[in-house]
Every structure is written in structure tokens, then in C-alpha cells.
Design a protein around this motif. Structure first.
Motif, mmCIF file in Angstrom:
data_model
loop_
_atom_site.group_PDB
_atom_site.id
_atom_site.type_symbol
_atom_site.label_atom_id
_atom_site.label_comp_id
_atom_site.label_asym_id
_atom_site.label_seq_id
_atom_site.Cartn_x
_atom_site.Cartn_y
_atom_site.Cartn_z
ATOM 1 N N ARG A 173 5.803 6.160 -4.861
ATOM 2 C CA ARG A 173 7.271 6.101 -4.823
ATOM 3 C C ARG A 173 7.800 6.113 -3.387
ATOM 4 N N SER A 174 7.414 7.125 -2.603
ATOM 5 C CA SER A 174 7.887 7.209 -1.224
ATOM 6 C C SER A 174 7.286 6.104 -0.351
ATOM 7 N N PRO A 175 5.951 5.852 -0.400
ATOM 8 C CA PRO A 175 5.406 4.740 0.387
ATOM 9 C C PRO A 175 6.076 3.394 0.096
ATOM 10 N N LEU A 176 6.317 3.095 -1.175
ATOM 11 C CA LEU A 176 6.969 1.830 -1.516
ATOM 12 C C LEU A 176 8.396 1.776 -0.970
ATOM 13 N N ALA A 177 9.096 2.909 -1.018
ATOM 14 C CA ALA A 177 10.459 2.941 -0.484
ATOM 15 C C ALA A 177 10.444 2.780 1.033
ATOM 16 N N PHE A 178 9.436 3.342 1.698
ATOM 17 C CA PHE A 178 9.304 3.142 3.146
ATOM 18 C C PHE A 178 8.997 1.677 3.453
ATOM 19 N N LEU A 179 8.115 1.072 2.665
ATOM 20 C CA LEU A 179 7.784 -0.332 2.869
ATOM 21 C C LEU A 179 9.021 -1.202 2.674
ATOM 22 N N GLU A 180 9.792 -0.894 1.642
ATOM 23 C CA GLU A 180 11.020 -1.653 1.396
ATOM 24 C C GLU A 180 11.994 -1.491 2.550
ATOM 25 N N ALA A 181 12.076 -0.288 3.111
ATOM 26 C CA ALA A 181 12.949 -0.054 4.267
ATOM 27 C C ALA A 181 12.501 -0.893 5.461
ATOM 28 N N SER A 182 11.188 -0.990 5.674
ATOM 29 C CA SER A 182 10.690 -1.809 6.784
ATOM 30 C C SER A 182 11.047 -3.271 6.589
ATOM 31 N N GLU A 183 11.057 -3.711 5.330
ATOM 32 C CA GLU A 183 11.396 -5.102 5.054
ATOM 33 C C GLU A 183 12.881 -5.378 5.269
ATOM 34 N N ARG A 184 13.714 -4.369 5.125
ATOM 35 C CA ARG A 184 15.129 -4.542 5.451
ATOM 36 C C ARG A 184 15.308 -4.743 6.952
ATOM 37 N N LEU A 185 14.501 -4.021 7.724
ATOM 38 C CA LEU A 185 14.627 -4.080 9.181
ATOM 39 C C LEU A 185 13.887 -5.276 9.771
ATOM 40 N N ASP A 186 12.802 -5.657 9.168
ATOM 41 C CA ASP A 186 11.949 -6.726 9.668
ATOM 42 C C ASP A 186 11.485 -7.546 8.468
ATOM 43 N N PRO A 187 12.316 -8.480 7.992
ATOM 44 C CA PRO A 187 12.018 -9.193 6.749
ATOM 45 C C PRO A 187 10.655 -9.869 6.768
ATOM 46 N N ALA A 188 9.959 -9.746 5.645
ATOM 47 C CA ALA A 188 8.651 -10.381 5.488
ATOM 48 C C ALA A 188 8.824 -11.801 4.967
ATOM 49 N N THR A 189 7.777 -12.594 5.121
ATOM 50 C CA THR A 189 7.820 -13.969 4.622
ATOM 51 C C THR A 189 8.044 -13.990 3.113
ATOM 52 N N SER A 190 7.387 -13.075 2.414
ATOM 53 C CA SER A 190 7.623 -12.893 0.981
ATOM 54 C C SER A 190 7.656 -11.393 0.707
ATOM 55 N N PRO A 191 8.470 -10.938 -0.244
ATOM 56 C CA PRO A 191 8.619 -9.494 -0.499
ATOM 57 C C PRO A 191 7.283 -8.834 -0.808
ATOM 58 N N MET A 192 7.040 -7.716 -0.151
ATOM 59 C CA MET A 192 5.777 -7.015 -0.338
ATOM 60 C C MET A 192 5.914 -5.819 -1.269
ATOM 61 N N ALA A 193 6.970 -5.008 -1.079
ATOM 62 C CA ALA A 193 7.136 -3.813 -1.911
ATOM 63 C C ALA A 193 7.277 -4.199 -3.379
ATOM 64 N N ALA A 194 8.079 -5.221 -3.650
ATOM 65 C CA ALA A 194 8.295 -5.646 -5.036
ATOM 66 C C ALA A 194 6.995 -6.145 -5.664
ATOM 67 N N LYS A 195 6.160 -6.799 -4.875
ATOM 68 C CA LYS A 195 4.895 -7.312 -5.391
ATOM 69 C C LYS A 195 3.932 -6.169 -5.690
ATOM 70 N N LEU A 196 3.811 -5.224 -4.763
ATOM 71 C CA LEU A 196 2.877 -4.114 -4.957
ATOM 72 C C LEU A 196 3.300 -3.214 -6.117
ATOM 73 N N GLN A 197 4.593 -3.079 -6.332
ATOM 74 C CA GLN A 197 5.122 -2.196 -7.359
ATOM 75 C C GLN A 197 4.529 -2.486 -8.732
ATOM 76 N N VAL A 198 4.231 -3.744 -9.008
ATOM 77 C CA VAL A 198 3.763 -4.128 -10.349
ATOM 78 C C VAL A 198 2.317 -4.601 -10.352
ATOM 79 N N ASP A 199 1.624 -4.477 -9.230
ATOM 80 C CA ASP A 199 0.246 -4.935 -9.107
ATOM 81 C C ASP A 199 -0.658 -3.713 -9.002
ATOM 82 N N ALA A 200 -1.254 -3.308 -10.108
ATOM 83 C CA ALA A 200 -2.041 -2.073 -10.133
ATOM 84 C C ALA A 200 -3.189 -2.110 -9.123
ATOM 85 N N SER A 201 -3.924 -3.227 -9.068
ATOM 86 C CA SER A 201 -5.049 -3.316 -8.152
ATOM 87 C C SER A 201 -4.591 -3.298 -6.703
ATOM 88 N N GLY A 202 -3.550 -4.073 -6.405
ATOM 89 C CA GLY A 202 -3.027 -4.109 -5.045
ATOM 90 C C GLY A 202 -2.470 -2.771 -4.618
#
Length: 315
Positions: free
Chosen positions: A146-175
């Protein structure tokens, strides 16, 4: 994100707690995030995200608000991730009891509770049918993440990624398991991300200390932005939100005030945060954003230093 101008050093931006490590990863990137425009607004949204009530009816937020329980679950995720990469021993109760920061009895009781709540799935190991492999469920991964994903999402607000990472990891059990497992590995090697920040460590060591801290800082940043606080800060409001007693809320807040971190008036109407603690928290948070962002880029980009085949999760 661009490097700092030569006239501004990382030591000028980051709290003195991390002064000896400012040139080591992830701190150069953390300094860039911290000095960027919108950092405090990203942190406001982070704090609001981590104090949201979980969707599950089981009180996971209170349960994992206790640091020992969180660390044992985090250790299991790391153990399981290592095993999936053919490193180390299988994630059994005995193996977890050897590495997790709690007594054998505490770990056994915690594992029993997590199995009953479907946070851990137990299955027989093909190599030893007498042994039970403990696997983290997607629900456990999401709760610990929960907290790591929210931190990752915060980093993406400040430094946008080519494709969303937090949203992808949230639903990818293996990842998600590999990402959290990689974080566990780095903490084992050397804790440059948490231990140096003594006030953050002290507050989070208390039962639900970090959720209460997040609520207080969410209110602080909301006030700076002219927004309403996302959660009431009265003793009763915090006690109800985090399922703890009013007395315990008072103990957490009194301890923080004695340490010179922050103070909340009795009715929760106003918050005063010391400049030094704010610098400590913001440096720590920037480090968390950078740490989890760099790991996400490595995991999602399949850029791990050692390419080992994964075990089949069903083995």
C-alpha cells in the motif's frame, strides 16, 4: 529528471540524517524529486492515499499498522521472491522463523492468523510433501505494498513514466511480489532508506504510529494547499479511524510532541510541525519514492542484474 545545478548540493536539500549517503543510490534521484515543483502536493496525495480505509472488511489497516506484523509479512514476501528465483530455501514456517524479526512463537501465531484471513496460502512442496510452502496472496501483497505503491505513484506525478507503473504493479501478483522482494533484498544489504531517520523510526514503532503520522501530515499538507484534511485529527476521530483507543492516540501524539516533531491541538483543529521534522520526513519520503521508482523501472523493464528463471508459482 535533470541533475541538480552545481550551486545547489544534495546536502543542502536532504536532511542531515542521510548526509553520509547523499551520493549513493537512491539519494541523488531523491534530491531531484524533493527539489522539483509539486513535491509537497504529491506528498499530500500520498498521505491521503495511505490512510484510506481498505476495501476488505477485515481490519487490515490496524493489523499491519503494527510494525512487527508488517515486517514479518514483508520478510515472507522477500523469502518467497528469492525462492521463486531459485535463490535460498523454500518459504516455509521454519525458514520464516529463522529470518523474520520476531520470536518463533509470534511468527507462528501471525502466520496462523494470516492463513485464516486468506492472506497466506499454504501448499505442499513437491520436493518434500511434509513441508508447507507459504505463499503471499495478492491481497497480502497489495496490503504490504500500500505505502510503496503510493510512493511510486507520487514519483510518477513528479517524474511521469512512459507508461504507468504503480497501476500495473497493483494488479500484477508476480510483478508486485518481485518488486517488493527486490526491496527486501536491498534492505538486507544495507538500510539506507529507513534506519537513519530516527524520529520516523520511533513513531512507526508504535502500534498504528505510521497511520496516525500520515493523518497528521495529510492535514498539514492539505492546509498548505487550502484543502480540507482528509481525516479528523481529534482523539476520537483518529481512534475510530484506526481502531485504537483514545488513550493510545494521546500517547502517540504526546510522544511526537516530546520529541519536538509535531503537535496537534486537543480538538484536532490545528497542526504545528517543526521545520526539522518536516525536513526529516520529506527527505525520507523522497528516498522512498526514489527507491521504489528505481526498483519498478528495473523489475518492469526486466533489467535485473542476475537473470535467473522463475519457479512456477504453482510448484
Amino acid at each position: 529528471m535533470h541533475d541538480l545545478p552545481e550551486t545547489v548540493t544534495r546536502a543542502d536539500i536532504l536532511h542531515r540524517a542521510i548526509a553520509r549517503h547523499v551520493d549513493r543510490a537512491p539519494w541523488p534521484y531523491a534530491a531531484n524529486l524533493l527539489r522539483g515543483g509539486g513535491f509537497r502536493d504529491a506528498l499530500r496525495l500520498y498521505c491521503a492515499a495511505v490512510i484510506q480505509r481498505p476495501e476488505a472488511s477485515w481490519p487490515a489497516d490496524k493489523f499491519f499498522g503494527q510494525r512487527l506484523r508488517y515486517l514479518v509479512a514483508f520478510s515472507l514476501i522477500g523469502l518467497h521472491a528469492r525462492w521463486r528465483r531459485n535463490i535460498g530455501e523454500a518459504p516455509t514456517l521454519a525458514a520464516l522463523q529463522r529470518i523474520a524479526p520476531a520470536s518463533a512463537r509470534q511468527i507462528a501465531e501471525l502466520v496462523g492468523t494470516l492463513k485464516a484471513g486468506s492472506f497466506i496460502v499454504a501448499s505442499r512442496l513437491p520436493a518434500d510433501r511434509r513441508a508447507l510452502r507459504l505463499s503471499p496472496s495478492i491481497t497480502l501483497l497489495q496490503e504490504i505494498g500500500r505505502s510503496p505503491l503510493a510512493f511510486l505513484e507520487a514519483s510518477e506525478r513528479l517524474d511521469p513514466a512512459t507508461s504507468p507503473m504503480a497501476a500495473k504493479l497493483q494488479v500484477d501478483a508476480s510483478g508486485l511480489a518481485d518488486w517488493l522482494g527486490a526491496s527486501y533484498e536491498m534492505f538486507l544489504q544495507e538500510d539506507l532508506y529507513f534506519a537513519p531517520f530516527c524520529n520516523v523510526v520511533e513513531i512507526t514503532g508504535q502500534d498504528c504510529g505510521y497511520p496516525v503520522l500520515s493523518a497528521v501530515l495529510a492535514a498539514h499538507y492539505a492546509a498548505l494547499a487550502g484543502e480540507a484534511a482528509p481525516a479528523p485529527l481529534s482523539y476520537g476521530g483518529l481512534a475510530q479511524r484506526f481502531r485504537i483507543s483514545r488513550q493510545h492516540v494521546g500517547n502517540i501524539l504526546a510522544s511526537a510532541e516530546r520529541r519536538g516533531c509535531f503537535s496537534v491541538d486537543r480538538g484536532g483543529r490545528s497542526v504545528a510541525v517543526s521545520a526539522d521534522f518536516l525536513s526529516e520526513f520529506e527527505s525520507w519520503a523522497a528516498g522512498q519514492m526514489a527507491h521504489y521508482r528505481l526498483l519498478a523501472e528495473r523489475i518492469l523493464g526486466n533489467l535485473s542484474e542476475v537473470d535467473r528463471p522463475l519457479r512456477n508459482p504453482q510448484e
